[in-house]
Design a protein around this motif. Structure first.
Motif, mmCIF file in Angstrom:
data_model
loop_
_atom_site.group_PDB
_atom_site.id
_atom_site.type_symbol
_atom_site.label_atom_id
_atom_site.label_comp_id
_atom_site.label_asym_id
_atom_site.label_seq_id
_atom_site.Cartn_x
_atom_site.Cartn_y
_atom_site.Cartn_z
ATOM 1 N N PRO A 17 42.606 53.264 43.880
ATOM 2 C CA PRO A 17 42.730 53.124 45.338
ATOM 3 C C PRO A 17 42.393 54.393 46.116
ATOM 4 O O PRO A 17 41.901 54.318 47.245
ATOM 5 N N GLN B 51 43.237 46.331 40.217
ATOM 6 C CA GLN B 51 42.677 47.429 40.991
ATOM 7 C C GLN B 51 41.153 47.456 40.904
ATOM 8 O O GLN B 51 40.468 47.724 41.905
ATOM 9 N N ASN C 154 38.830 47.199 44.184
ATOM 10 C CA ASN C 154 38.260 48.440 44.720
ATOM 11 C C ASN C 154 36.867 48.820 44.226
ATOM 12 O O ASN C 154 36.132 49.521 44.935
ATOM 13 N N ASN D 203 33.953 50.776 46.556
ATOM 14 C CA ASN D 203 33.914 52.223 46.350
ATOM 15 C C ASN D 203 32.561 52.681 45.807
ATOM 16 O O ASN D 203 32.037 53.732 46.206
#
Length: 379
Positions: free
Chosen positions: A144, A205, A209, A213
């Motif tokens: 994160p 996660q 993400n 990202n």
């Protein structure tokens, strides 16, 4: 920089051949390479002279800064200790890998990475380091806080490379859950129930993400002299994603399929020198030797053992038919330099930086006798 330096009676590893002769250095640059026995200069007694090694991905610096869980060393002292080992291993250019994106269980934090980055930059500016240091951001895109950490670092001129990685279980490096358990469950001392929860959270996660990202870091790196690498690609879909992100270096592909596709797409394929020296991957993935045999290995990286880079540079030509010593040495010098956009080093040619290493072969293991950076002896 040094004035004039002459290294004579050496086996000089040139880009395409090995010759017995001399290297003349003036003002930090290679001025001349000549063949034949000489009576002037510093006699190398037939030892090898190779270009200074170029290391693109080592996180070895962490072991000096955090030598024990919960222990922190002075960051500048840690950088100097790391630098000393790097230089003594024949590495004259190093990309120190710092984490962007921390696991919940990680002993190190983003603040720790900031301290190390500052120490690298300040020590380089003060002239206290033997090798030339750049920074490579290891971007754990599933985390994160990955993007926040990247944004905090990316304006530093020392940032020259970023790798996009996702170590969630069931894919890439850890497609084998058994290997993932072997690495993480034992490391974190988790029981089976705790480990299943840990895996589920890592997968969540990643799904939440990773893609966003990756895109953000790729976009932020574009036009900023930051070379992009994709880490642990395993499938054609991973390679297609890397192509779309503008990746130029395929770091540690885990399958032959991904390595071949990456090379076909014009990426330089990088594998671990420890993988080659040991004879295989510690994660059970494709071996560096197999890729070398398929003509699909461009660059070697010391990863977690600095001296493995020099070992592998000499060893690959012994192990693989059709790979010459100059080609093996190029995997740890010229090829990584070119991949990083450093056109002034990595080969023994007139006009290039005089980053040079004197190597003696003893008992089958290369021995570093002298290391020069821009003509000045540093180890």
């Amino acid at each position: 920089m040094a004035g004039e330096l002459v290294l004579s009676n050496a086996r000089i590893v040139l880009p395409d051949e090995v010759v017995l002769g001399s290297v003349v250095v003036r003002d930090g640059r290679i001025a001349e390479v000549s063949e034949g026995v000489a009576r002037t200069g510093e006699d190398m007694n037939g030892d090898f002279i190779i270009p200074g090694l170029v290391e693109l991905h080592t996180d070895h610096i962490e072991t000096h800064y955090a030598p024990r869980p919960g222990v922190r060393w002075n960051p500048k002292a840690a950088v100097q200790a790391h630098d000393a080992q790097i230089a003594a291993s024949g590495i004259t250019t190093v990309f120190d890998a710092l984490r962007c994106g921390m696991d919940d269980f990680a002993d190190l934090t983003g603040d720790d990475m900031g301290k190390l980055a500052d120490a690298i930059v300040q020590s380089s500016a003060a002239g206290t380091l033997r090798a030339e240091h750049f920074i490579h951001l290891r971007c754990e895109v599933s985390a994160p806080d990955c993007l926040d950490t990247f944004e905090a670092f990316r304006e530093l001129p020392a940032i020259r490379m970023a790798s996009l990685m996702d170590h969630a279980p069931g894919q890439r490096q850890f497609s084998s859950l058994e290997k993932y358990a072997e690495y993480y469950q034992k490391k974190l001392n988790l029981n089976d129930v705790e480990f299943r929860r840990f895996c589920a959270e890592r997968v969540r996660q990643s799904e939440e993400n990773s893609r966003s990202n990756r895109r953000a870091i790729a976009a932020a790196s574009s036009g900023r002299n930051i070379v992009l690498a994709s880490h642990d690609d395993a499938t054609l879909a991973h390679v297609e994603e890397a192509i779309g992100d503008g990746v130029s270096v395929a770091e540690f592909p885990t399958t032959i399929e991904a390595a071949l596709a990456s090379r076909e797409a014009g990426m330089a394929v990088l594998m671990g020198a420890p993988n080659l020296v040991r004879g295989g991957s510690h994660s059970g993935n494709v071996s560096a030797r197999e890729l070398a045999e398929r003509g699909c290995l461009d660059i070697l990286s010391s990863d977690y053992i600095p001296f493995s880079l020099l070992q592998a540079g000499f060893l690959v030509s012994e192990l693989i038919d059709g790979v010459s010593l100059p080609q093996g040495i190029a995997m740890v010098t010229r090829n990584p330099a070119r991949a990083a956009g450093l056109t002034d080093r990595g080969a023994i040619e007139a006009g290039m930086r005089a980053d040079l290493v004197r190597v003696e072969l003893g008992n089958g293991i290369p021995v570093v006798r002298c290391v020069y950076r821009e003509g000045v002896r540093v180890a």
